[in-house]
Each structure stands twice: as structure tokens, then as C-alpha cells.
Design a protein around this motif. Structure first.
Motif, short mmCIF file in Angstrom:
data_model
loop_
_atom_site.label_atom_id
_atom_site.label_comp_id
_atom_site.label_asym_id
_atom_site.label_seq_id
_atom_site.Cartn_x
_atom_site.Cartn_y
_atom_site.Cartn_z
N ASP A 202 5.69 2.97 11.58
CA ASP A 202 6.40 1.96 10.79
C ASP A 202 6.15 2.25 9.31
O ASP A 202 5.11 1.90 8.76
CB ASP A 202 5.91 0.56 11.16
CG ASP A 202 6.60 -0.52 10.33
OD1 ASP A 202 6.05 -1.63 10.24
OD2 ASP A 202 7.67 -0.24 9.74
N SER A 203 7.12 2.94 8.68
CA SER A 203 6.97 3.30 7.27
C SER A 203 7.70 2.35 6.34
O SER A 203 7.72 2.56 5.12
CB SER A 203 7.49 4.73 7.04
OG SER A 203 8.84 4.83 7.44
N THR A 204 8.30 1.29 6.90
CA THR A 204 9.01 0.30 6.07
C THR A 204 8.02 -0.78 5.63
O THR A 204 8.02 -1.89 6.16
CB THR A 204 10.18 -0.31 6.86
OG1 THR A 204 9.66 -0.91 8.06
CG2 THR A 204 11.20 0.76 7.22
N HIS A 205 7.17 -0.43 4.69
CA HIS A 205 6.18 -1.37 4.20
C HIS A 205 6.04 -1.16 2.69
O HIS A 205 6.53 -0.16 2.12
CB HIS A 205 4.83 -1.17 4.89
CG HIS A 205 4.33 0.24 4.84
ND1 HIS A 205 3.80 0.81 3.70
CD2 HIS A 205 4.31 1.22 5.79
CE1 HIS A 205 3.46 2.06 3.95
NE2 HIS A 205 3.75 2.34 5.21
N ALA A 206 5.36 -2.08 2.06
CA ALA A 206 5.18 -2.02 0.60
C ALA A 206 3.81 -1.51 0.21
O ALA A 206 3.40 -1.62 -0.95
CB ALA A 206 5.42 -3.41 -0.01
N LEU A 207 3.07 -0.96 1.16
CA LEU A 207 1.72 -0.46 0.88
C LEU A 207 1.79 0.87 0.12
O LEU A 207 2.76 1.61 0.24
CB LEU A 207 0.97 -0.27 2.20
CG LEU A 207 0.76 -1.55 3.02
CD1 LEU A 207 0.22 -1.20 4.40
CD2 LEU A 207 -0.19 -2.50 2.31
N PRO A 208 0.74 1.20 -0.64
CA PRO A 208 0.75 2.47 -1.38
C PRO A 208 0.74 3.67 -0.45
O PRO A 208 0.09 3.66 0.60
CB PRO A 208 -0.53 2.40 -2.22
CG PRO A 208 -1.40 1.41 -1.52
CD PRO A 208 -0.48 0.40 -0.90
N VAL A 209 1.46 4.71 -0.84
CA VAL A 209 1.61 5.92 -0.02
C VAL A 209 0.99 7.10 -0.77
O VAL A 209 1.23 7.29 -1.96
CB VAL A 209 3.10 6.20 0.27
CG1 VAL A 209 3.24 7.52 1.01
CG2 VAL A 209 3.69 5.08 1.09
N SER A 210 0.20 7.90 -0.06
CA SER A 210 -0.44 9.07 -0.67
C SER A 210 0.53 10.23 -0.77
O SER A 210 1.51 10.33 -0.02
CB SER A 210 -1.66 9.49 0.16
OG SER A 210 -2.59 8.45 0.27
N ALA A 211 0.26 11.13 -1.70
CA ALA A 211 1.08 12.33 -1.84
C ALA A 211 0.79 13.30 -0.70
O ALA A 211 -0.23 13.21 -0.01
CB ALA A 211 0.78 13.00 -3.18
N ASN A 212 1.72 14.25 -0.50
CA ASN A 212 1.55 15.25 0.54
C ASN A 212 0.65 16.37 0.03
O ASN A 212 1.09 17.46 -0.35
CB ASN A 212 2.92 15.80 0.96
CG ASN A 212 2.82 16.76 2.13
OD1 ASN A 212 1.78 16.86 2.78
ND2 ASN A 212 3.89 17.48 2.39
N VAL A 213 -0.66 16.09 0.02
CA VAL A 213 -1.63 17.06 -0.51
C VAL A 213 -1.74 18.28 0.40
O VAL A 213 -1.91 19.41 -0.07
CB VAL A 213 -3.01 16.38 -0.67
CG1 VAL A 213 -4.03 17.37 -1.23
CG2 VAL A 213 -2.90 15.16 -1.57
N LEU A 214 -1.66 18.08 1.71
CA LEU A 214 -1.80 19.19 2.65
C LEU A 214 -0.67 20.20 2.48
O LEU A 214 -0.92 21.42 2.51
CB LEU A 214 -1.83 18.66 4.08
CG LEU A 214 -2.06 19.70 5.18
CD1 LEU A 214 -3.44 20.34 5.04
CD2 LEU A 214 -1.92 19.07 6.56
N ALA A 215 0.55 19.72 2.30
CA ALA A 215 1.72 20.59 2.04
C ALA A 215 1.86 21.70 3.08
O ALA A 215 2.12 22.86 2.74
CB ALA A 215 1.63 21.17 0.63
N ARG A 216 1.67 21.34 4.34
CA ARG A 216 1.85 22.26 5.48
C ARG A 216 0.92 23.48 5.44
O ARG A 216 1.22 24.52 6.02
CB ARG A 216 3.30 22.74 5.56
CG ARG A 216 4.31 21.63 5.81
CD ARG A 216 5.67 22.21 6.16
NE ARG A 216 6.68 21.16 6.22
CZ ARG A 216 7.96 21.37 6.51
NH1 ARG A 216 8.38 22.60 6.77
NH2 ARG A 216 8.82 20.37 6.54
#
Length: 394
Positions: free
Chosen positions: A203-217
Motif C-alpha cells: 500500500d503505497s498510497t500514503h502520506a508518509l515520507p519515502v526514502s530514495a532508491n539508494v540501492l539502485a539495483r
């Protein structure tokens, strides 16, 4: 030579290990090998838990010499009964064909037992044995290979394909290629189980802070405890859904933490991560990657990361490939174990999944990314090579 750092564990981690053994039915040896714990310490934790449950804190009085002798005799008796059971099963599997008797003669003759005596006991002729031995030098051993192929296929839970079966047979000394394995699988009607089902768990429909994609595959770190991936999946039981949270170390593709619950609240993913941290004790700076689910964006999970100096990383929105390794593990878990079962309740599912992780995936299952080694064996091999590489630089 650097001194090995002594690991310390808090009471919560000890209780988790005790519950894993008592409630999920895992053996002490499997848990110790998987988590790299000392068997003596774990058994002491179990004894302490038993004493506390009986209202007697601490470990009880030491056994007398007579009690120790009785326990030793009981253990020897149990081992003898187990050996007898194995022999009974082995004799039940023996084929009455003469070719199998000839093989038995061949094996015992290598241990200095006379051929004539063996042929007389088994009721076969010496000329027949020597004729079969001569033919075996030129005739292909297709029957034996097929039997061995069926055995290894069944031992894998009917999930190994031609690549992994070929690797297993070659490790046992057979010269066999993948195309021959595929042909024998078709002839013996061996087909790996494969079935796919999906239930929405993110469930990504929230207003919580999201981290950047540091792993980047970057899915191939140079060492352990540099990058972990985590996610939640569902398990179907007759008593309703059971949710499984897993933390996996990308270096050896090893499951280092997991937790199960009938709901997928933030506490579920935190429990899995806490088990991984207590077991591996990583240094600050470790990347922990997940999707954008509300559980991972919650304040509880973010506080746990910050408390241990871990770096949060999240996949881009709607991009499952950013967490592909974790998705692949869940697919293996379900095709190789979950979809072959019909769990009556949550407890049955929890026991079976824990056995899959500790007793099969981490310790037995061949991983093509690791050179057809299980995660535990790959880590052990890497730990042996590491000091050699350091000494060469010095």
C-alpha cells in the motif's frame, strides 16, 4: 591476526531463538548453523527457559554420575534404533534384479570380501557377475542415472529443473550435460512444479515520507552485511491469510531475518529486521532496501533504522524490478514449498516455512548465482578466502 570479536545477545534475541526451536519445531543444530551460534550457548538458553517456566530461575543442579550414564545409554540406544530403521528401509528398497546384486558384489568385493562367497550368499553365478562387469565397461548406465535423477528430483521437493539437477549429479561424479538431463526428465515424466498466484500486499498510497532508491539495483555487493533487501508476502491457510516478512542479505542471497503474523502491521517488518540485526550485528551504513509500503515508511520502522545507523532505501513507485531479488525469493518459496501444501492453520504454516528457510533454502538449496552453492556454504567459502586475500596484500 585480528582477535575475534565476542558477540553479545540481549534477552529478547535469546527468547526469539528459544521460541523458534520450541514453537516452530526447528532442531538446535540447524538453528545454530544457520545463525552461526554456539550450540552450547543455545542449549543453555533452552535450559534457562525451561527452568523459568517451571518457576525455578537459572539452570538446575548438575546431573549425578549415574544420571549421566543413564542419559548416555539412552542416547546410544536411540542411535542404535535409528540405525536399525535405516537398514530396514534400505533392504526394503533393494531391487531383486540380478544387476543390482552384481553391483552389491562389486561394492563389497572392494572391501576385500571374496567374489565367490558374495555370489553364493546372494544366489548369483560368478560367470554372470563377471559378464555383467565386462558389459558395464561399454554399456551406458542410463538406468542408474535415471534412478539417481529421480532420487535427487524427489529430494529437492520436485522443484529442481535440468540446470540444478545436472549440477547435483556432476557434484556426485557423473559426467552428464544439461541436454541429457532434460531428455531423461522427459522420459521419466519429471516436471518441476510451477504455479503463480498474486495478492496485493503493498500500500503505497500514503502520506508518509519515502526514502530514495539508494540501492539502485546494485544487487551484487562485495561482502556480507553491506546491502539487505526486505519485503512482505502472503501465505494462504484454511484459517485465513498469514503474512511473512523477510530480510535477505544480497551478498550470499541468505535469509537473515523473518517474522510471521496474521496481520501485516509495521510491527511485522520491524520484528524481521530486529532478528536480522541481532543475528548479524551489522556496522552502521548498511543499506536496507524495501518497497514503498506503509509498513516500511512508518515511524516505527524508520526509528529502528536510525537507532542502528542503517540507511533506508525504497523502490521507485510501481517498479518491482528495483526489488527483484526479494521477489525471486518469494517465488522460489511458493513454487518449491507453499503451493505444494494445504496448511490447516497458521501454526502449521509457520513451522513449515521456518523449516524451508533454515533446513533447505539457507543450508541445502543450490543457488545458480552462487556457483551452485547454498548460501551458508557460500558464506563459509568466502570467509576462508578472505584472510588469504588480506595476507597477499600485506
Amino acid at each position: 591476526m585480528t582477535k575475534k570479536q565476542r558477540r553479545t545477545f540481549n534477552a529478547e534475541f535469546k527468547l526469539q531463538v528459544v521460541q523458534m526451536i520450541r514453537q516452530q519445531g526447528l532442531s538446535v543444530g540447524d538453528v545454530c548453523r544457520d545463525m552461526k551460534l554456539g550450540e552450547t550457548a543455545v542449549r543453555r538458553w533452552l535450559a534457562q527457559a525451561d527452568e523459568e517456566a517451571a518457576g525455578r530461575p537459572g539452570i538446575g543442579k548438575p546431573l549425578t554420575a549415574e544420571q549421566q550414564r543413564i542419559r548416555q545409554l539412552e542416547a546410544e540406544n536411540k542411535q542404535l534404533r535409528g540405525d536399525v530403521d535405516i537398514l530396514k528401509k534400505a533392504f526394503g528398497l533393494l531391487c531383486p534384479r540380478a544387476s543390482m546384486s552384481y553391483q552389491f558384489v562389486e561394492q563389497l568385493h572392494e572391501k576385500a570380501v571374496p567374489v565367490g562367497r558374495l555370489c553364493r550368499v546372494l544366489g548369483v553365478s560368478r560367470s554372470g557377475y563377471y559378464g555383467a562387469r565386462q558389459r558395464a565397461k561399454f554399456a551406458p548406465k542410463a538406468c542408474l542415472v535415471s534412478a539417481q535423477l529421480k532420487t535427487e528430483f524427489a529430494a529437492s521437493g520436485r522443484v529442481y529443473g535440468s540446470r540444478r539437477l545436472g549440477a547435483v549429479l556432476r557434484a556426485q561424479g557423473l559426467r552428464i550435460g544439461r541436454h541429457r538431463v532434460r531428455r531423461l526428465m522427459r522420459e521419466n515424466k519429471l516436471r518441476a512444479l510451477w504455479r503463480r498466484k498474486f495478492v496485493h500486499t503493498t500500500d503505497s498510497t500514503h502520506a508518509l515520507p519515502v526514502s530514495a532508491n539508494v540501492l539502485a539495483r546494485r544487487f551484487n555487493p562485495s561482502g556480507p552485511n553491506q546491502a539487505w533487501v526486505s519485503d512482505i508476502t502472503y501465505i494462504r491457510t484454511r484459517s485465513g491469510w498469514l503474512y511473512l516478512a523477510v530480510v535477505l542479505d544480497l551478498y550470499a542471497r541468505k535469509v537473515v531475518g523473518w517474522a510471521m503474523a496474521p496481520t501485516m502491521h509495521a510491527e511485522l517488518v520491524c520484528a524481521a529486521l530486529q532478528l536480522a540485526i541481532a543475528q548479524r550485528q551489522p556496522a552502521p551504513g548498511l543499506i536496507v532496501h524495501s518497497d514503498r509500503g506503509s509498513q516500511y515508511a512508518s515511524g516505527l520502522h524508520q526509528a529502528l533504522l536510525a537507532r542502528h545507523g542503517l540507511v533506508g532505501s525504497m523502490s521507485r513507485k510501481g517498479n518491482c524490478w528495483d526489488n527483484a531479488v526479494m521477489e525471486r525469493f518469494f517465488l522460489s518459496l511458493k513454487t518449491e514449498r507453499v503451493w505444494q501444501r494445504d496448511y490447516a492453520n497458521h501454526a502449521e504454516a509457520m513451522t513449515d516455512i521456518a523449516n524451508y528457510i533454515v533446513g533447505f533454502y539457507n543450508s541445502v538449496r543450490l543457488h545458480s548465482k552462487l556457483g551452485n552453492l547454498p548460501p551458508n556454504a557460500f558464506e563459509q567459502q568466502s570467509a576462508i578466502k578472505q584472510p588469504i586475500a588480506v595476507s597477499e596484500k600485506t
